[in-house]
Enzyme design. Structure first.
Site, PDB file in Angstrom:
ATOM      1  N   HIS A  17      -0.942   7.243 -10.340  1.00 26.21           N
ATOM      2  CA  HIS A  17       0.218   7.786  -9.637  1.00 26.21           C
ATOM      3  C   HIS A  17       0.300   9.299  -9.832  1.00 26.21           C
ATOM      4  O   HIS A  17       0.559  10.035  -8.873  1.00 26.21           O
ATOM      5  CB  HIS A  17       1.518   7.172 -10.173  1.00 26.21           C
ATOM      6  CG  HIS A  17       1.699   5.730  -9.880  1.00 26.21           C
ATOM      7  ND1 HIS A  17       1.921   4.810 -10.873  1.00 26.21           N
ATOM      8  CD2 HIS A  17       1.711   5.031  -8.715  1.00 26.21           C
ATOM      9  CE1 HIS A  17       2.082   3.607 -10.331  1.00 26.21           C
ATOM     10  NE2 HIS A  17       1.940   3.714  -9.018  1.00 26.21           N
ATOM     11  N   LYS A  41       9.102  -7.093  -6.277  1.00 25.59           N
ATOM     12  CA  LYS A  41       8.197  -7.244  -7.417  1.00 25.59           C
ATOM     13  C   LYS A  41       8.979  -7.609  -8.674  1.00 25.59           C
ATOM     14  O   LYS A  41      10.137  -7.233  -8.838  1.00 25.59           O
ATOM     15  CB  LYS A  41       7.429  -5.944  -7.663  1.00 25.59           C
ATOM     16  CG  LYS A  41       6.537  -5.530  -6.510  1.00 25.59           C
ATOM     17  CD  LYS A  41       5.873  -4.206  -6.806  1.00 25.59           C
ATOM     18  CE  LYS A  41       4.964  -3.770  -5.679  1.00 25.59           C
ATOM     19  NZ  LYS A  41       4.344  -2.474  -5.964  1.00 25.59           N
TER      20      LYS A  41
END
Length: 175
Positions: A17, A41
């Protein structure tokens, strides 16, 4: 490109990321990293914990801001005045999903473009879910996350283990 959004769950933020953010800021004046509050999620960290870890990992970048968002991504992008959404693509399977999302977002907000970036080769296989899985199984994840995130994962595992010990177990008979 003036302002862009890089959205995600970041549960937890990985060096993959961070690499994507560093690539994205080369092409825009300001980047908002949007941490999704609600997500389908199964997350380990609360929204606030994820934001704290993301801010810590990106503190070295001046033109990056971290914000929580919920609801439609294009609505968040409009609210922030962003003309671009940045998405990372590691593999063909990512591309299929991301292409569908980009096309839906284009339909919802034609003025906002989606740009796909590929991570550095060494992060092409790194995902938050794999990092959590390796961590839960006792593997070394130090090369995939920052030191603060590594410690947060260790603390979370200890906390979860403690919670499991403190939770009474029921027998199959219901007792």
């Amino acid at each position: 490109m003036k302002k862009a959004i890089y959205p995600g769950t970041f549960d937890p933020i990985t060096r993959g990321h961070i690499d994507m953010v560093q690539r994205a800021v080369k092409g825009c004046e300001h980047l908002v990293v949007g941490v999704a509050r609600s997500t389908p999620k199964n997350v380990w960290f609360s929204t606030e914990e994820r934001v704290e870890l993301v801010r810590d990992a990106l503190q070295h970048l001046e033109n990056v801001e971290v914000k929580i968002f919920e609801g439609l991504l294009v609505d968040f992008a409009k609210q922030e005045g962003a003309g671009f959404i940045i998405r990372g693509v590691r593999a063909f399977s990512d591309f299929e999903y991301e292409l569908q999302m980009a096309l839906i977002n284009r339909r919802l907000a034609p003025e906002i473009e989606t740009m796909f970036l590929m991570p550095a080769e060494e992060y092409g296989y790194v995902s938050s879910s794999r990092v959590r899985e390796i961590s839960a199984l006792g593997g070394d994840i130090g090369r995939y996350v920052t030191p603060k995130t590594l410690q947060a994962l260790k603390d979370k595992l200890i906390s979860n283990q403690q919670h499991t010990k403190d939770t009474p177990r029921r027998s199959a008979a219901g007792g």
